[in-house]
Motif scaffolding. Sequence first.
Motif, PDB file in Angstrom:
ATOM      1  N   GLY A 144       0.822  -1.194   0.000  1.00 38.73           N
ATOM      2  CA  GLY A 144       0.000   0.000   0.000  1.00 38.73           C
ATOM      3  C   GLY A 144       0.861   1.250   0.000  1.00 38.73           C
ATOM      4  N   PHE A 145       0.215   2.407   0.026  1.00 39.98           N
ATOM      5  CA  PHE A 145       0.938   3.683   0.028  1.00 39.98           C
ATOM      6  C   PHE A 145       0.401   4.503   1.189  1.00 39.98           C
ATOM      7  N   LYS A 146       1.262   4.807   2.144  1.00 44.06           N
ATOM      8  CA  LYS A 146       0.858   5.437   3.398  1.00 44.06           C
ATOM      9  C   LYS A 146       1.136   6.937   3.374  1.00 44.06           C
ATOM     10  N   ASP A 147       0.677   7.601   4.408  1.00 41.60           N
ATOM     11  CA  ASP A 147       0.890   9.030   4.549  1.00 41.60           C
ATOM     12  C   ASP A 147       2.151   9.303   5.365  1.00 41.60           C
ATOM     13  N   THR A 148       3.270   8.757   4.889  1.00 44.33           N
ATOM     14  CA  THR A 148       4.582   9.005   5.480  1.00 44.33           C
ATOM     15  C   THR A 148       5.532   9.340   4.337  1.00 44.33           C
ATOM     16  N   LYS A 205      11.528   9.055  17.390  1.00 42.99           N
ATOM     17  CA  LYS A 205      10.276   9.127  16.631  1.00 42.99           C
ATOM     18  C   LYS A 205      10.307   8.186  15.429  1.00 42.99           C
ATOM     19  N   THR A 206       9.240   7.406  15.251  1.00 46.92           N
ATOM     20  CA  THR A 206       9.139   6.515  14.092  1.00 46.92           C
ATOM     21  C   THR A 206       8.784   7.337  12.857  1.00 46.92           C
ATOM     22  N   VAL A 207       9.557   7.147  11.791  1.00 49.24           N
ATOM     23  CA  VAL A 207       9.277   7.798  10.517  1.00 49.24           C
ATOM     24  C   VAL A 207       8.404   6.884   9.656  1.00 49.24           C
ATOM     25  N   HIS A 208       8.837   5.661   9.490  1.00 50.58           N
ATOM     26  CA  HIS A 208       8.014   4.602   8.873  1.00 50.58           C
ATOM     27  C   HIS A 208       8.520   3.283   9.442  1.00 50.58           C
ATOM     28  N   ASP A 209       7.665   2.612  10.153  1.00 50.56           N
ATOM     29  CA  ASP A 209       8.053   1.400  10.874  1.00 50.56           C
ATOM     30  C   ASP A 209       8.804   0.424   9.964  1.00 50.56           C
ATOM     31  N   PRO A 210       9.976  -0.069  10.398  1.00 47.30           N
ATOM     32  CA  PRO A 210      10.594   0.029  11.723  1.00 47.30           C
ATOM     33  C   PRO A 210      11.640   1.139  11.849  1.00 47.30           C
ATOM     34  N   LEU A 211      11.707   2.064  10.910  1.00 48.41           N
ATOM     35  CA  LEU A 211      12.770   3.065  10.890  1.00 48.41           C
ATOM     36  C   LEU A 211      12.410   4.264  11.749  1.00 48.41           C
ATOM     37  N   THR A 212      13.303   4.603  12.660  1.00 49.40           N
ATOM     38  CA  THR A 212      13.138   5.806  13.467  1.00 49.40           C
ATOM     39  C   THR A 212      13.942   6.950  12.852  1.00 49.40           C
ATOM     40  N   LYS A 213      13.693   8.140  13.358  1.00 49.93           N
ATOM     41  CA  LYS A 213      14.329   9.330  12.802  1.00 49.93           C
ATOM     42  C   LYS A 213      15.841   9.220  12.787  1.00 49.93           C
ATOM     43  N   LEU A 214      16.425   8.617  13.815  1.00 55.03           N
ATOM     44  CA  LEU A 214      17.876   8.521  13.903  1.00 55.03           C
ATOM     45  C   LEU A 214      18.461   7.449  12.992  1.00 55.03           C
ATOM     46  N   GLN A 215      17.595   6.749  12.242  1.00 59.19           N
ATOM     47  CA  GLN A 215      18.039   5.775  11.239  1.00 59.19           C
ATOM     48  C   GLN A 215      17.840   6.296   9.820  1.00 59.19           C
ATOM     49  N   CYS A 216      17.509   7.574   9.681  1.00 65.21           N
ATOM     50  CA  CYS A 216      17.208   8.168   8.376  1.00 65.21           C
ATOM     51  C   CYS A 216      18.173   9.313   8.096  1.00 65.21           C
ATOM     52  N   SER A 217      18.687   9.388   6.888  1.00 63.49           N
ATOM     53  CA  SER A 217      19.570  10.498   6.537  1.00 63.49           C
ATOM     54  C   SER A 217      18.757  11.780   6.412  1.00 63.49           C
ATOM     55  N   PRO A 218      19.367  12.915   6.762  1.00 59.49           N
ATOM     56  CA  PRO A 218      18.661  14.190   6.679  1.00 59.49           C
ATOM     57  C   PRO A 218      18.830  14.837   5.309  1.00 59.49           C
ATOM     58  N   THR A 219      18.034  15.849   5.026  1.00 60.84           N
ATOM     59  CA  THR A 219      18.346  16.740   3.917  1.00 60.84           C
ATOM     60  C   THR A 219      19.465  17.667   4.381  1.00 60.84           C
ATOM     61  N   SER A 220      20.299  18.106   3.435  1.00 61.61           N
ATOM     62  CA  SER A 220      21.523  18.820   3.795  1.00 61.61           C
ATOM     63  C   SER A 220      21.918  19.795   2.701  1.00 61.61           C
TER      64      SER A 220
END
Length: 397
Positions: A144-148, A205-220
């Motif tokens: 599916g396609f979620k709102d994340t 904070k969960t961004v999209h399960d199971p990934l939390t914010k600290l497991q995601c690269s930022p924009t830079s």
Amino acid sequence: MTGKAFVIGVGMTPFVKPETREWPYWEMAREAGEAALADAGVPYDRVGQAAVGHCHQPSTAAQRAVYQLGLTGIPVYNVNNNCATGSSALMLARQLVAFGVEDCVLALGFEKMKKGALGAGAGGGDFAASPVARHYGVMAARHGFKDTPPTAQIFGNAAREHMERYGTTREQLAAVAEKNHRHSAANPNAQFRDVYALGDILSAKTVHDPLTKLQCSPTSDGAAAAVVVSERFVRERGLADRAVEIAGQAMTTDTEESFASGSCIDVVGRPMSRDAAARAYEESGLGIEDVDVVELHDCFSVNELLTYEALGMCPEGESGELAACGATTYGGRWVVNPSGGLISKGHPLGATGIAQCAELVWQLRGEAGERQVDGARVGLAHNIGLGGAAVVTVLRR
């Protein structure tokens, strides 16, 4: 290739959070370009051509950027290959040198981004026009396609598939981020330099399960540059002490394998990465067993695990255990992302691949300071973009 190509100078700006510094893209590009030329000991008027990567700037932004270095009239190429843009520019520079077109080429990458997560790449809101519509269609059919954020969705779903298929745990995913945040503490150019315990990463904070914010690269925002030259250029100017050879390099794009399985693991690029690595190993005559230090595309923690498998660092399904056992940090078999990687160093799309090259050049020269990997002689860079492109580069001192 008819000849060898060497990197003799690298430079980069600090990577910073978007909109936190008054910093036009042409100024960040000038800063990185001048640093690379100074490192090489080569004036800009010796550069024969420039390959310049960017994704979010106008079509001839490359010219605006290099004009800050000099108005010499050289050919300037604007390169855009999504998150693999920087390494694509580096590869073009290497080809121009190795095929004897030029003796000295500048590879430059920069990006000035906006705050917030990347979108799905849809043109003007029309998802059907997105270059990655087919990729997200595979995801949507299964999950599916979620709102994340869409990129977090597709990689998060790849993580869930990996967990279901191989028993990978949340702790193993978080171990990747723990390592890379810890590594970035020694990198003055990193966007983030905070160290986090495993529990902090899991509870973020969960961004999209199971990934939390600290497991995601930022924009830079940021820029990086490399001076690529021929063997003759190195020899005639006595630059052997600065030179790091590009011993093997390959780019691959999606094949039917990316889409046929309906798996997000394949659609986010593991097959492309595997094939690019195999070709780079073949050209260089080196294998993963010869590599000491790796800079790879950890846009999300799961992609580091998928890349371990694609590079041959472990069999499929065993990457979680590899991350958790300490094999990819100081004192382990390899040191992966000593810079902090995309997760902590930052991810300005056009600059990322060249910044990976810069880190490896410093490592192989023994100039990485507190981050130095003891005895590093062979480095590997991996840079990937959905849509798709995967570039693997083997560097040798």
